[in-house]
Scaffold this motif. Structure first.
Motif, mmCIF file in Angstrom:
data_model
loop_
_atom_site.group_PDB
_atom_site.id
_atom_site.type_symbol
_atom_site.label_atom_id
_atom_site.label_comp_id
_atom_site.label_asym_id
_atom_site.label_seq_id
_atom_site.Cartn_x
_atom_site.Cartn_y
_atom_site.Cartn_z
ATOM 1 N N TRP A 96 85.882 -24.277 131.199
ATOM 2 C CA TRP A 96 86.148 -25.308 130.628
ATOM 3 C C TRP A 96 87.078 -25.436 130.748
ATOM 4 O O TRP A 96 86.756 -27.022 131.083
ATOM 5 C CB TRP A 96 85.961 -25.034 128.542
ATOM 6 C CG TRP A 96 86.312 -26.218 127.684
ATOM 7 C CD1 TRP A 96 87.632 -26.461 127.389
ATOM 8 C CD2 TRP A 96 85.183 -27.088 127.189
ATOM 9 N NE1 TRP A 96 87.334 -27.523 127.008
ATOM 10 C CE2 TRP A 96 86.645 -27.541 126.137
ATOM 11 C CE3 TRP A 96 84.132 -26.606 126.939
ATOM 12 C CZ2 TRP A 96 85.798 -28.716 125.794
ATOM 13 C CZ3 TRP A 96 83.708 -27.556 126.132
ATOM 14 C CH2 TRP A 96 84.180 -28.755 125.160
ATOM 15 N N TRP A 97 88.199 -25.538 131.721
ATOM 16 C CA TRP A 97 89.603 -26.539 131.741
ATOM 17 C C TRP A 97 88.934 -27.341 133.307
ATOM 18 O O TRP A 97 88.615 -27.703 133.688
ATOM 19 C CB TRP A 97 90.214 -25.332 132.270
ATOM 20 C CG TRP A 97 91.161 -25.376 133.581
ATOM 21 C CD1 TRP A 97 92.207 -26.285 133.294
ATOM 22 C CD2 TRP A 97 90.653 -25.459 134.919
ATOM 23 N NE1 TRP A 97 93.031 -27.565 134.384
ATOM 24 C CE2 TRP A 97 92.258 -26.850 135.509
ATOM 25 C CE3 TRP A 97 90.681 -24.935 135.803
ATOM 26 C CZ2 TRP A 97 92.531 -26.820 136.730
ATOM 27 C CZ3 TRP A 97 90.593 -25.741 137.556
ATOM 28 C CH2 TRP A 97 91.575 -25.464 137.601
ATOM 29 N N SER A 98 87.908 -26.218 134.031
ATOM 30 C CA SER A 98 87.177 -26.858 135.006
ATOM 31 C C SER A 98 86.457 -28.410 134.630
ATOM 32 O O SER A 98 86.544 -29.639 135.871
ATOM 33 C CB SER A 98 86.634 -25.985 136.039
ATOM 34 O OG SER A 98 87.220 -24.840 136.567
ATOM 35 N N ALA A 99 85.939 -28.671 133.762
ATOM 36 C CA ALA A 99 85.070 -29.465 133.270
ATOM 37 C C ALA A 99 86.069 -30.336 132.801
ATOM 38 O O ALA A 99 85.641 -31.395 132.198
ATOM 39 C CB ALA A 99 84.037 -29.049 132.618
ATOM 40 N N HIS A 100 86.861 -30.261 131.805
ATOM 41 C CA HIS A 100 87.986 -30.554 131.596
ATOM 42 C C HIS A 100 89.362 -31.424 131.378
ATOM 43 O O HIS A 100 89.948 -29.684 130.764
ATOM 44 C CB HIS A 100 87.736 -30.891 129.771
ATOM 45 C CG HIS A 100 86.539 -31.196 129.403
ATOM 46 N ND1 HIS A 100 85.517 -29.599 129.705
ATOM 47 C CD2 HIS A 100 85.330 -31.474 128.732
ATOM 48 C CE1 HIS A 100 84.137 -29.396 129.204
ATOM 49 N NE2 HIS A 100 83.921 -31.238 128.978
ATOM 50 N N PRO A 101 89.952 -30.801 132.516
ATOM 51 C CA PRO A 101 91.321 -30.034 133.265
ATOM 52 C C PRO A 101 92.394 -31.963 133.185
ATOM 53 O O PRO A 101 93.536 -31.092 133.174
ATOM 54 C CB PRO A 101 91.007 -30.171 134.839
ATOM 55 C CG PRO A 101 90.415 -31.903 135.277
ATOM 56 C CD PRO A 101 88.993 -31.882 133.464
ATOM 57 N N CYS A 102 91.995 -32.505 132.089
ATOM 58 C CA CYS A 102 93.284 -33.725 131.922
ATOM 59 C C CYS A 102 93.511 -34.000 130.686
ATOM 60 O O CYS A 102 92.206 -33.669 130.096
ATOM 61 C CB CYS A 102 92.953 -35.285 132.675
ATOM 62 S SG CYS A 102 93.359 -34.477 134.658
ATOM 63 N N VAL A 103 94.361 -34.198 129.790
ATOM 64 C CA VAL A 103 94.550 -35.430 128.676
ATOM 65 C C VAL A 103 94.873 -36.866 129.144
ATOM 66 O O VAL A 103 96.014 -36.640 129.976
ATOM 67 C CB VAL A 103 95.451 -34.424 127.969
ATOM 68 C CG1 VAL A 103 96.242 -34.830 126.479
ATOM 69 C CG2 VAL A 103 95.237 -32.682 127.431
ATOM 70 N N SER A 163 85.696 -31.106 114.513
ATOM 71 C CA SER A 163 86.642 -32.062 114.303
ATOM 72 C C SER A 163 88.475 -31.713 114.930
ATOM 73 O O SER A 163 88.640 -30.172 115.375
ATOM 74 C CB SER A 163 86.877 -33.265 113.506
ATOM 75 O OG SER A 163 87.334 -32.366 112.259
ATOM 76 N N MET A 164 89.297 -32.869 115.725
ATOM 77 C CA MET A 164 90.762 -33.006 115.448
ATOM 78 C C MET A 164 91.769 -31.766 116.704
ATOM 79 O O MET A 164 90.608 -31.976 117.591
ATOM 80 C CB MET A 164 91.133 -32.160 114.076
ATOM 81 C CG MET A 164 91.118 -33.061 112.508
ATOM 82 S SD MET A 164 90.954 -34.756 112.885
ATOM 83 C CE MET A 164 92.880 -34.794 113.079
ATOM 84 N N PHE A 165 91.350 -31.214 116.889
ATOM 85 C CA PHE A 165 92.107 -30.321 118.061
ATOM 86 C C PHE A 165 90.938 -28.961 118.032
ATOM 87 O O PHE A 165 91.965 -27.710 118.445
ATOM 88 C CB PHE A 165 93.208 -29.448 117.716
ATOM 89 C CG PHE A 165 94.520 -30.340 118.424
ATOM 90 C CD1 PHE A 165 93.685 -31.555 119.191
ATOM 91 C CD2 PHE A 165 95.582 -30.696 118.839
ATOM 92 C CE1 PHE A 165 94.619 -32.731 119.958
ATOM 93 C CE2 PHE A 165 96.751 -30.968 119.320
ATOM 94 C CZ PHE A 165 96.287 -32.580 119.839
ATOM 95 N N ALA A 166 89.942 -28.503 117.242
ATOM 96 C CA ALA A 166 88.953 -27.891 117.546
ATOM 97 C C ALA A 166 88.732 -28.113 118.885
ATOM 98 O O ALA A 166 88.899 -26.346 119.586
ATOM 99 C CB ALA A 166 88.173 -27.850 116.593
ATOM 100 N N SER A 167 88.316 -28.186 119.351
ATOM 101 C CA SER A 167 88.038 -28.145 121.280
ATOM 102 C C SER A 167 89.178 -27.600 121.908
ATOM 103 O O SER A 167 88.684 -26.845 122.891
ATOM 104 C CB SER A 167 87.450 -29.439 121.533
ATOM 105 O OG SER A 167 86.784 -30.284 120.850
ATOM 106 N N LEU A 168 90.375 -27.383 121.634
ATOM 107 C CA LEU A 168 91.065 -26.638 122.143
ATOM 108 C C LEU A 168 91.163 -25.607 122.835
ATOM 109 O O LEU A 168 91.652 -24.545 123.084
ATOM 110 C CB LEU A 168 92.464 -26.650 122.178
ATOM 111 C CG LEU A 168 93.464 -28.104 121.744
ATOM 112 C CD1 LEU A 168 94.185 -28.074 121.248
ATOM 113 C CD2 LEU A 168 93.204 -29.071 123.394
#
Length: 308
Positions: free
Chosen positions: A177-184, A164-169
């Protein structure tokens, strides 16, 4: 000898009991944290985003002069920003006035209210409801502007063992991973803002990444170059000095001296090009009258004008 053995066994048993007790307490706080943040999602009426396509970086604008006369370029509408922009934080602020907005990274566990305290310690161990908890909160650097208008805005969060929280970073050390999740996405009272991730790396807690004050564009460019040079992923996204940087910071799991950061950019407007003014030809200088002109002028009754 027998007494020593019994004392050792008793000591180990005590350590085991304490460790189990701490583990149980932590799991209880994890569960309470999940409940608190599920309640936040309900209060803010977080929209269902499950059917939206995978986010993509914001397309580059057409350069000036690149449009054909009479041709209208399509306007890009980010489906996530469009779905999030209507969020209302009134209900959350009735519980805690420190709530300023919501942060979301699609496809990850990062979906939380963002708070800002008067220091950077309180929300390390308090949830958004101000409950004491190891889970803590996602919180804005106390010195940053609440409206996210600073050149470098820093947001902190724990790297929890339950993901949880910012563990995904931590996953942003992988290119895929960046290619699949490029935006905040950060949504506040001004709407939803799309930040494109451009860098991820480990840095000292005393590093330039945490700098807040910039005197001029030269210092901003040095900051951008520093961040890009440290990144462990190649994104092709390059911030400009007129953009705004978002720095997400969490622990590395390897002590307190370094942090893992993911940085993203909110595109700003390029300053207008200075207008070129036609150079005016200098006025021809008047030649001083010759002696002959003076003599002839006197003879005809004319006088020369004095030189200015």
């Amino acid at each position: 000898m027998k007494k020593t053995r019994l004392a050792l066994i008793a000591g180990l048993a005590l350590v085991l009991v304490v460790s189990v007790g701490m583990l149980i307490r932590r799991n209880i706080q994890y569960r309470e944290g999940e409940e608190a943040y599920a309640e936040a999602e309900a209060l803010v009426e977080l929209p269902d985003l499950s059917q939206l396509p995978q986010p993509e970086p914001v397309p580059e604008e057409v350069p000036a002069g690149g449009e054909t006369e009479g041709e209208q370029q399509p306007v890009y509408v980010d489906p996530y920003a469009d779905a999030l922009r209507a969020m209302d934080f009134t209900a959350l602020r009735e519980v805690n006035s420190d709530v300023l907005g919501w942060i979301l990274i699609p496809g990850t566990a990062v979906s939380y209210p963002v708070v800002q305290g008067t220091d950077n310690t309180y929300y390390l161990n308090h949830t958004w409801k101000k409950w004491s908890s190891v889970v803590g909160s996602i919180f804005l650097e106390c010195q940053n502007s609440r409206d996210l208008s600073d050149f470098n805005t820093i947001i902190y969060g724990h790297r929890m063992n339950n993901g949880s929280m910012f563990a995904s970073l931590k996953n942003y050390k992988k290119q895929g991973w960046w290619s699949a999740h490029p935006c905040v996405y950060i949504t506040d009272d001004a709407g939803s803002h799309t930040y494109e991730i451009f860098a991820a790396y480990e840095v000292s807690t005393e590093g330039d990444t945490y700098r807040l004050g910039f005197r001029d564009d030269g210092e901003k460019q040095d900051f951008i170059d520093y961040c890009l040079s440290r990144s462990v992923i190649e994104t092709g996204v390059t911030p400009q000095v007129y953009d705004r940087i978002l720095t997400l910071s969490t622990c590395t799991g390897r002590g307190h001296d370094t942090r893992w950061v993911v940085q993203a950019v909110l595109r700003g407007e390029a300053p207008p090009e200075p207008e070129e003014t036609a150079e005016q030809e200098p006025a021809a200088e008047e030649e001083a009258p010759s002696v002959l002109d003076i003599v002839l002028g006197s003879a005809t009754g004319k006088t020369a004008e004095p030189a200015s």
